[in-house]
Enzyme design. Structure first.
Site, PDB file in Angstrom:
ATOM      1  N   ASN A   1     -88.664 -64.194  -9.908  1.00 34.43           N
ATOM      2  CA  ASN A   1     -87.699 -63.634  -9.487  1.00 34.43           C
ATOM      3  C   ASN A   1     -87.690 -62.897  -8.965  1.00 34.43           C
ATOM      4  OD1 ASN A   1     -85.358 -63.636  -9.287  1.00 34.43           O
ATOM      5  ND2 ASN A   1     -84.355 -62.893 -11.898  1.00 34.43           N
TER       6      ASN A   1
ATOM      7  N   HIS B   1     -75.613 -66.910 -24.205  1.00 40.03           N
ATOM      8  CA  HIS B   1     -75.602 -65.366 -23.915  1.00 40.03           C
ATOM      9  C   HIS B   1     -73.563 -65.765 -24.115  1.00 40.03           C
ATOM     10  CE1 HIS B   1     -78.859 -64.341 -21.634  1.00 40.03           C
ATOM     11  NE2 HIS B   1     -79.548 -65.320 -22.889  1.00 40.03           N
TER      12      HIS B   1
ATOM     13  N   ARG C   1     -76.344 -64.178 -28.052  1.00 37.70           N
ATOM     14  CA  ARG C   1     -76.877 -62.143 -28.060  1.00 37.70           C
ATOM     15  C   ARG C   1     -76.177 -61.639 -26.708  1.00 37.70           C
ATOM     16  NH1 ARG C   1     -80.456 -60.953 -22.191  1.00 37.70           N
ATOM     17  NH2 ARG C   1     -78.883 -60.652 -22.050  1.00 37.70           N
TER      18      ARG C   1
ATOM     19  N   TYR D   1     -76.163 -54.155 -15.809  1.00 38.37           N
ATOM     20  CA  TYR D   1     -76.712 -55.953 -16.571  1.00 38.37           C
ATOM     21  C   TYR D   1     -76.698 -55.735 -17.496  1.00 38.37           C
ATOM     22  CZ  TYR D   1     -80.836 -58.353 -15.556  1.00 38.37           C
ATOM     23  OH  TYR D   1     -81.367 -59.369 -14.609  1.00 38.37           O
TER      24      TYR D   1
ATOM     25  N   ASP E   1     -80.193 -57.126 -25.428  1.00 40.07           N
ATOM     26  CA  ASP E   1     -81.181 -56.921 -25.297  1.00 40.07           C
ATOM     27  C   ASP E   1     -80.722 -55.797 -24.105  1.00 40.07           C
ATOM     28  OD1 ASP E   1     -83.691 -57.006 -23.413  1.00 40.07           O
ATOM     29  OD2 ASP E   1     -83.193 -58.635 -22.463  1.00 40.07           O
TER      30      ASP E   1
ATOM     31  N   HIS F   1     -83.072 -54.781 -21.738  1.00 40.60           N
ATOM     32  CA  HIS F   1     -83.493 -54.173 -20.823  1.00 40.60           C
ATOM     33  C   HIS F   1     -84.974 -53.359 -20.278  1.00 40.60           C
ATOM     34  CE1 HIS F   1     -80.655 -57.413 -20.158  1.00 40.60           C
ATOM     35  NE2 HIS F   1     -81.775 -58.353 -19.529  1.00 40.60           N
TER      36      HIS F   1
ATOM     37  N   GLU G   1     -84.524 -56.345 -28.293  1.00 38.82           N
ATOM     38  CA  GLU G   1     -85.152 -56.788 -27.481  1.00 38.82           C
ATOM     39  C   GLU G   1     -85.733 -55.595 -26.146  1.00 38.82           C
ATOM     40  OE1 GLU G   1     -83.991 -60.791 -25.288  1.00 38.82           O
ATOM     41  OE2 GLU G   1     -85.184 -60.295 -23.748  1.00 38.82           O
TER      42      GLU G   1
ATOM     43  N   GLU H   1     -90.988 -61.169 -23.058  1.00 41.62           N
ATOM     44  CA  GLU H   1     -90.701 -61.494 -21.090  1.00 41.62           C
ATOM     45  C   GLU H   1     -91.162 -61.329 -19.871  1.00 41.62           C
ATOM     46  OE1 GLU H   1     -86.159 -61.312 -21.337  1.00 41.62           O
ATOM     47  OE2 GLU H   1     -86.230 -60.796 -19.322  1.00 41.62           O
TER      48      GLU H   1
ATOM     49  N   ARG I   1     -91.543 -63.278 -27.216  1.00 43.87           N
ATOM     50  CA  ARG I   1     -90.599 -63.483 -25.772  1.00 43.87           C
ATOM     51  C   ARG I   1     -91.304 -63.892 -24.472  1.00 43.87           C
ATOM     52  NH1 ARG I   1     -86.667 -63.672 -24.947  1.00 43.87           N
ATOM     53  NH2 ARG I   1     -85.835 -63.439 -23.047  1.00 43.87           N
TER      54      ARG I   1
ATOM     55  N   HIS J   1     -88.668 -66.463 -23.898  1.00 43.64           N
ATOM     56  CA  HIS J   1     -87.702 -66.087 -22.471  1.00 43.64           C
ATOM     57  C   HIS J   1     -86.980 -67.413 -21.685  1.00 43.64           C
ATOM     58  CE1 HIS J   1     -87.475 -64.072 -18.207  1.00 43.64           C
ATOM     59  NE2 HIS J   1     -85.875 -64.413 -19.172  1.00 43.64           N
TER      60      HIS J   1
ATOM     61  N   ASP K   1     -83.952 -68.231 -13.813  1.00 44.95           N
ATOM     62  CA  ASP K   1     -84.611 -68.026 -13.032  1.00 44.95           C
ATOM     63  C   ASP K   1     -85.912 -68.601 -13.290  1.00 44.95           C
ATOM     64  OD1 ASP K   1     -84.230 -65.362 -14.676  1.00 44.95           O
ATOM     65  OD2 ASP K   1     -86.211 -64.880 -13.995  1.00 44.95           O
TER      66      ASP K   1
ATOM     67  N   GLU L   1     -84.286 -69.172 -25.957  1.00 40.16           N
ATOM     68  CA  GLU L   1     -83.272 -68.506 -24.857  1.00 40.16           C
ATOM     69  C   GLU L   1     -83.000 -69.324 -24.319  1.00 40.16           C
ATOM     70  OE1 GLU L   1     -84.450 -65.303 -21.971  1.00 40.16           O
ATOM     71  OE2 GLU L   1     -82.015 -64.315 -21.740  1.00 40.16           O
TER      72      GLU L   1
ATOM     73  N   TRP M   1     -86.610 -50.037 -15.413  1.00 37.66           N
ATOM     74  CA  TRP M   1     -86.218 -51.700 -16.094  1.00 37.66           C
ATOM     75  C   TRP M   1     -85.945 -52.018 -17.220  1.00 37.66           C
ATOM     76  CZ3 TRP M   1     -83.610 -55.671 -15.587  1.00 37.66           C
ATOM     77  CH2 TRP M   1     -82.761 -55.769 -14.290  1.00 37.66           C
TER      78      TRP M   1
HETATM   79  O1  EZ4 Z   1     -83.307 -59.827 -16.496  1.00 34.24           O
HETATM   80  O2  EZ4 Z   1     -84.632 -63.267 -16.606  1.00 34.24           O
HETATM   81  O3  EZ4 Z   1     -83.771 -61.738 -21.820  1.00 34.24           O
HETATM   82  N1  EZ4 Z   1     -83.843 -62.238 -20.929  1.00 34.24           N
HETATM   83  C1  EZ4 Z   1     -82.966 -61.563 -19.393  1.00 34.24           C
HETATM   84  C2  EZ4 Z   1     -83.019 -62.001 -17.903  1.00 34.24           C
HETATM   85  C3  EZ4 Z   1     -83.662 -60.977 -17.368  1.00 34.24           C
HETATM   86  C4  EZ4 Z   1     -84.003 -62.402 -15.766  1.00 34.24           C
HETATM   87  C5  EZ4 Z   1     -84.669 -61.113 -14.812  1.00 34.24           C
HETATM   88  O4  EZ4 Z   1     -85.405 -62.512 -13.876  1.00 34.24           O
HETATM   89  O5  EZ4 Z   1     -83.879 -60.357 -19.757  1.00 34.24           O
HETATM   90  O6  EZ4 Z   1     -81.779 -61.465 -17.910  1.00 34.24           O
HETATM   91 CO    CO Z   2     -84.789 -60.308 -21.577  1.00 32.67          CO
END
Ligand code: EZ4
Ligand code: CO
Length: 403
Positions: free
Chosen positions: A38, A123, A148, A160, A211, A213, A237, A263, A284, A313, A317, A340, A403
């Protein structure tokens, strides 16, 4: 000997970018592999076209392990997301070819089915708690047993993981990175409230996941995991950036909330300590970003020794080629945990005709020989590449955040 006669990279954007490798053999059997990274798609396309494909031509497609060792061990520069996605694409395509040549769905070559189907999670996301829980209920009505939950954080403009289009959530949203503003304090306040409301409204049966992130420090993550304990999550996560594997010791020391990470991992070396010290419950790593079936199998085998299960994962993407590979893999291993499952757009599904299917909370890889997925190259050519980036994240004072 099944000789590789041609290999080509197909870049297409049916709603989002995908990079696909197609390998042809002298027996007329071909295979596909996913090489999508991605926001960095063309780097992998070049790695494949300029560096790997010239080495593949003339090789025996049946020699999967030797090809993997050649591309990994034989290279001076090892690992990294670009290299490992490219190796993964070759590996997936070769497994596809081998299984098609045998006339069997791939999972049969991996040892056969260990279960009837693969438990999936969907999701649910929304700007508010109410909206998020309405979404969760929609998944429950579709038969999902795991969801999730991601919700907007009160006081922050955008978050996000919360999309405007509820079905086709696409995080790479702009030709240059867009910016989100983050506040750990606000997030840590609102998230336990979301899960309290979720248990109240959705009951105790549904598996709930969340998640982070990679946005917290170890002690912040420990606090969140502890605050979420009463709501019995299936997993929490990516609580912290995982470069420093020992960070997970702190979270573990404070909470029994199950932890998932990986992931963005590309190899077994990224999770060796996490697994051996039993610092996580779910790994993951994906077929695509961790070197293909050949390498993910090693990770899963190591994980099995330590009672760590897989939770691959499966965001949008990763193309339907990766989803198919993940399903054949997951149904054949003893320590599968959950998969997922994010919906691809109708355009994407048309470009990648596939045999896997959903029913009653589970995914099934299907019985077609090989991976059971292909790419319609004529249709793919109608969707040219469009540069797209994931957003970045700044704190309220403007400093860059993880991130
Ligand atoms: O942010 O796949 O668990 N899933 C995620 C995704 C990721 C994207 C990033 O390329 O965290 O939404
Ligand atoms: Co994730």
């Amino acid at each position: 000997m099944l000789k590789i006669t041609d290999a080509r990279v197909i870049v297409t954007c049916p709603g989002r970018n995908f990079v696909t490798l197609k390998i042809e053999t002298d027996a007329g059997v071909s295979g596909v592999g996913d090489a999508t990274l991605n926001g960095r798609e063309l780097a992998v396309a070049s790695y494949l076209s300029d560096h790997l494909i010239p080495c593949l031509l003339g090789r025996d497609a049946h020699r999967i392990e030797d090809t993997w060792q050649f591309l990994y061990r034989g290279a001076y520069w090892r690992r990294g997301p670009v290299t490992m996605a490219a190796i993964a694409a070759v590996d997936m395509a070769l497994w596809d070819i081998k299984a098609k040549a045998a006339g069997l769905p791939l999972y049969q070559l991996l040892g056969g089915a260990c279960r009837e189907g693969l438990l999936v999670y969907g999701h649910a996301n929304g700007e508010t708690t109410e909206e998020t829980l309405r979404e969760a209920q929609r998944y429950i009505e579709l038969g999902y047993r795991a969801v999730r939950l991601q919700s907007g954080v009160p006081g922050l403009k955008s978050t996000y993981g919360v999309s405007s289009d509820k079905d086709f959530y696409e995080p790479a949203d702009a030709a240059l990175p867009s910016e989100n503003v983050w506040s750990t304090e606000k997030y840590l306040r609102s998230t336990p409230q979301l899960f309290a409301a979720a248990r109240e409204k959705l009951g105790g049966d549904i598996h709930l996941l969340h998640d982070v992130h990679h946005r917290l420090t170890p002690i912040e993550a420990a606090r969140l995991a502890k605050d979420l304990e009463p709501y019995r999550l299936f997993w929490l996560e990516d609580a912290v950036p995982a470069e420093h594997q020992a960070n997970f010791r702190q979270i573990r020391a404070h909470s029994t909330t199950p932890l998932a990470v990986g992931e963005v991992f590309n190899s077994i070396w990224d999770c060796k300590q996490l697994i051996e010290e039993q610092l996580i419950d779910y790994i993951r790593a994906s077929v695509l970003h961790a070197g293909g079936i050949t390498h993910l199998r090693r990770i899963a085998n190591l994980a099995d020794l330590y009672k760590v299960r897989t939770g691959c994962h499966g965001a949008t993407d990763l193309s339907p080629v990766t989803m198919a590979a993940a399903l054949h893999f997951g149904i054949s291993i003893p320590n599968f945990g959950i998969q997922e499952y994010m919906q691809h757009t109708a355009e994407t599904l048309a470009v990648f005709p596939h045999g896997y299917h959903y029913g009653d909370g589970y995914l099934h890889p299907g019985e077609a020989p090989g991976l059971g997925v292909d790419i319609d190259e004529a249709l793919a050519a109608q969707y040219p590449y469009r540069r797209a980036y994931l957003p970045i994240n700044r704190l309220e004072d403007g400093s860059m955040h993880d991130w």
